[in-house]
Write a protein that holds these residues in place. Sequence first.
Motif, short mmCIF file in Angstrom:
data_model
loop_
_atom_site.label_atom_id
_atom_site.label_comp_id
_atom_site.label_asym_id
_atom_site.label_seq_id
_atom_site.Cartn_x
_atom_site.Cartn_y
_atom_site.Cartn_z
N SER B 18 0.83 -1.21 0.00
CA SER B 18 0.00 0.00 0.00
C SER B 18 0.86 1.25 0.00
O SER B 18 0.52 2.26 -0.59
CB SER B 18 -0.95 0.00 1.19
N ARG B 19 2.02 1.18 0.66
CA ARG B 19 2.92 2.35 0.67
C ARG B 19 3.44 2.66 -0.73
O ARG B 19 3.81 3.79 -1.03
CB ARG B 19 4.11 2.08 1.59
N ARG B 20 3.49 1.63 -1.57
CA ARG B 20 3.93 1.87 -2.95
C ARG B 20 2.74 2.20 -3.85
O ARG B 20 2.87 2.22 -5.07
CB ARG B 20 4.67 0.63 -3.47
N GLY B 21 1.58 2.37 -3.25
CA GLY B 21 0.38 2.74 -4.01
C GLY B 21 -0.31 1.54 -4.65
O GLY B 21 -1.23 1.71 -5.44
N LEU B 22 0.13 0.32 -4.30
CA LEU B 22 -0.46 -0.88 -4.91
C LEU B 22 -1.61 -1.37 -4.02
O LEU B 22 -1.53 -2.41 -3.35
CB LEU B 22 0.61 -1.98 -5.06
N MET B 23 -2.69 -0.61 -4.00
CA MET B 23 -3.78 -0.88 -3.07
C MET B 23 -4.51 -2.18 -3.42
O MET B 23 -4.89 -2.94 -2.53
CB MET B 23 -4.78 0.29 -3.07
N THR B 24 -4.73 -2.42 -4.71
CA THR B 24 -5.45 -3.64 -5.09
C THR B 24 -4.67 -4.86 -4.64
O THR B 24 -5.23 -5.81 -4.07
CB THR B 24 -5.64 -3.67 -6.63
N GLU B 25 -3.37 -4.84 -4.87
CA GLU B 25 -2.53 -5.98 -4.48
C GLU B 25 -2.52 -6.13 -2.96
O GLU B 25 -2.59 -7.25 -2.43
CB GLU B 25 -1.09 -5.79 -4.98
N ALA B 26 -2.45 -4.99 -2.25
CA ALA B 26 -2.43 -5.04 -0.78
C ALA B 26 -3.73 -5.64 -0.25
O ALA B 26 -3.71 -6.52 0.63
CB ALA B 26 -2.24 -3.63 -0.22
N LEU B 27 -4.84 -5.20 -0.83
CA LEU B 27 -6.13 -5.74 -0.37
C LEU B 27 -6.26 -7.22 -0.74
O LEU B 27 -6.81 -8.01 0.04
CB LEU B 27 -7.27 -4.93 -0.98
N GLY B 28 -5.73 -7.60 -1.90
CA GLY B 28 -5.76 -9.02 -2.31
C GLY B 28 -5.00 -9.87 -1.30
O GLY B 28 -5.47 -10.95 -0.91
N GLU B 29 -3.86 -9.38 -0.87
CA GLU B 29 -3.06 -10.11 0.12
C GLU B 29 -3.85 -10.29 1.42
O GLU B 29 -3.88 -11.36 2.02
CB GLU B 29 -1.78 -9.31 0.37
N LEU B 30 -4.53 -9.23 1.83
CA LEU B 30 -5.30 -9.30 3.08
C LEU B 30 -6.50 -10.23 2.91
O LEU B 30 -6.85 -10.98 3.84
CB LEU B 30 -5.76 -7.89 3.49
N ASP B 31 -7.15 -10.18 1.74
CA ASP B 31 -8.29 -11.08 1.49
C ASP B 31 -7.87 -12.54 1.67
O ASP B 31 -8.56 -13.33 2.31
CB ASP B 31 -8.84 -10.88 0.07
N ARG B 32 -6.73 -12.86 1.09
CA ARG B 32 -6.25 -14.26 1.18
C ARG B 32 -5.94 -14.61 2.64
O ARG B 32 -6.29 -15.68 3.12
CB ARG B 32 -5.00 -14.45 0.31
N ALA B 33 -5.33 -13.66 3.35
CA ALA B 33 -4.99 -13.93 4.76
C ALA B 33 -6.25 -14.08 5.61
O ALA B 33 -6.31 -14.94 6.49
CB ALA B 33 -4.12 -12.80 5.29
N VAL B 34 -7.27 -13.27 5.31
CA VAL B 34 -8.53 -13.38 6.08
C VAL B 34 -9.18 -14.73 5.81
O VAL B 34 -9.71 -15.38 6.73
CB VAL B 34 -9.49 -12.22 5.72
N LYS B 35 -9.10 -15.20 4.58
CA LYS B 35 -9.67 -16.52 4.27
C LYS B 35 -8.94 -17.62 5.05
O LYS B 35 -9.55 -18.56 5.53
CB LYS B 35 -9.55 -16.80 2.76
N ARG B 36 -7.63 -17.44 5.15
CA ARG B 36 -6.84 -18.47 5.86
C ARG B 36 -7.11 -18.43 7.36
O ARG B 36 -7.28 -19.45 7.99
CB ARG B 36 -5.34 -18.21 5.62
#
Lengths: 223, 422
Positions: B18-36
Amino acid sequence: MAEAPTLYLCGLGHSPRRTATLNVLHALDGCDVLLPYGRPEVAEVLAEFCPEARRLPLFPAKARAALLDRAFRELAAGRSVGVATAGHPLVFGGFSEAVRRCAREGYACETFGAISALDVALARLGKTLGIDWSGVQAYGAEAVPGARLSPDQPLVVVVPEAGLAAPAAGRLSRALSKLYPPEHEALVLSPDPQAKPRSCEVSRLALDLGTLTPDQILFVPAR
Amino acid sequence: MIATDGAAQAIELADSLSRRGLMTEALGELDRAVKRAGREPRLLAYRSELRFQTRAYLAALRDIGRAIKLSPRDPSLYRQRSELLAQVNRGPEARRDLDRAVALDPSDEGLRLARLRLLIQGGEDRRARREIAVLAARGSLEALACRAYMSLRAGDCAAAVVDYSRVAAAAPPGDSLGLRARFYRLVARARRAASGRERGPRLYLCGLGLFPPYTPSLQVLTALARCEALVNNVSGGETRELLAALGGKVTPATYDNQGDEKLWTARILGELRRGRSVAFVTRGHPLVFGGLGAMLLAEARAAAIPCETLASLSSIDALLASMSRLFGLDVDGVQAREDREIARRPRFDLARPQLVFFYGALSGGAVPRFASVLRRAYPKDHPCWMFGPKYDTSPAVFPLSELPRRFSEIHPSLILYVPALR
């Protein structure tokens, strides 16, 4: 102030009681010592808004060199210094030597934008840059005679802090007479928003120019 | 609240994205972690934060609500939700969350101050004053600053100046609270000049200058303090706070779409026709590239409503000051023109700087004509500075010959500075 000695070149804008901005007053308020220059109004604004800072008496408009000597003595003593002028010290203000001297002597130098005669002219005339005017030119009165002006653009003439001496007024009048037809109408704008602009034909300006004060603006519409 | 190793890793990775402005990727990472590891309040709280940044407000509130259910005794989660709720103008719910947070940890001054600020914003002055008394007794300078703000808003400028002076004197040098106290002390001093509200229809066009809320002029502050209604076209919490301190009714005016200018003009004229004094508040100078300012002025004049434009700090002022400082040279003249005007009437005073603005946005054959006019007037390697759209960041510097290549990036918020030939 704990930071390294810094010279703050601060413009209170075209008519300080109205145009001083908060960021500039904030910077001045944080200085160890304040040096007001030019009009009494500058010193009055500092007294009202920055009473906590140490203020020196007003340096009159022709005492720029004395003011700078004092400013650099204060800097040498490790103090941060705020120089306050009407208008802007570097835009029609003639204080650039202070910037160069700071660079030579190793002091930091800061400045901020200030509300200019151009802003006041737009506001007083109710004209929008980019809509009513596709361009504009703003010149110090003493720079007009040597400048390559565009008479098809509105012209804002800024009166120096020390006023216009008769020879300078004559040169300005002659320069304008070459650019505009004699009956072309110029306006003198006063800082009071309620006051009506005074109009004058370019051919008759010579009489008026010597009486202009630095808080007035000479505006010449496009040809 | 401690996150598990897996959750902590996911948060760290998402944070770096997110600090690099890659919000979609950051949220994708969190989505996967929340599923796990779904029952992980820290993960949900962090995803809520990022979702809020991407303006997915409801999803953000859902996440933080789930985090609170999983960890109902964590005051920081209530605080986070209260911040989200306050941002979407759900003040009473936000205050209830902070009440819960304070009940869980009454010794946390940060929580109490957050609640105090919400109480002030919500106009709950009696509760706010009680809270200030509690916090001030503990030596909180922030609480004193809050009391000063309330005095200022109520028009008691003398009391505000006294409290702000105490805060400014007691805060460590360079501390943000002290700087803020000195700023608002100036506002209080400026407000003293405004005696009472102005009755009767009158329109003020007020620019807060190029860097709102820090650059209003004294006359703008006085006008704002006298008007009954302020129509605010400047975004940001700090500007809202400044306008609220001046006491009038503040209406936010956002306009992004075509036709919005007409809508706001009609609304403002409606207020004026009801006999109220109105200030239209905008960034910069209202008549420097200001479409709505020009429209309002024309309509008010046509309706014979008294109106006044107040000069404000424009991009031109800021730019000339910073370039004079950079070069160590005085400006004694300047020409500022639209690109199409330069293409049409190429007459330059090369001994002075030129400012070119792109409000009219050139198109077609005018583009090469504009570029060739500049090329003929200046040496090929003559440098120029492109300012904007944010004027507090460094401008792009390049030789004038590169200008044609950059034409596709040019838009109306930019100004080109061409220095004088020396």
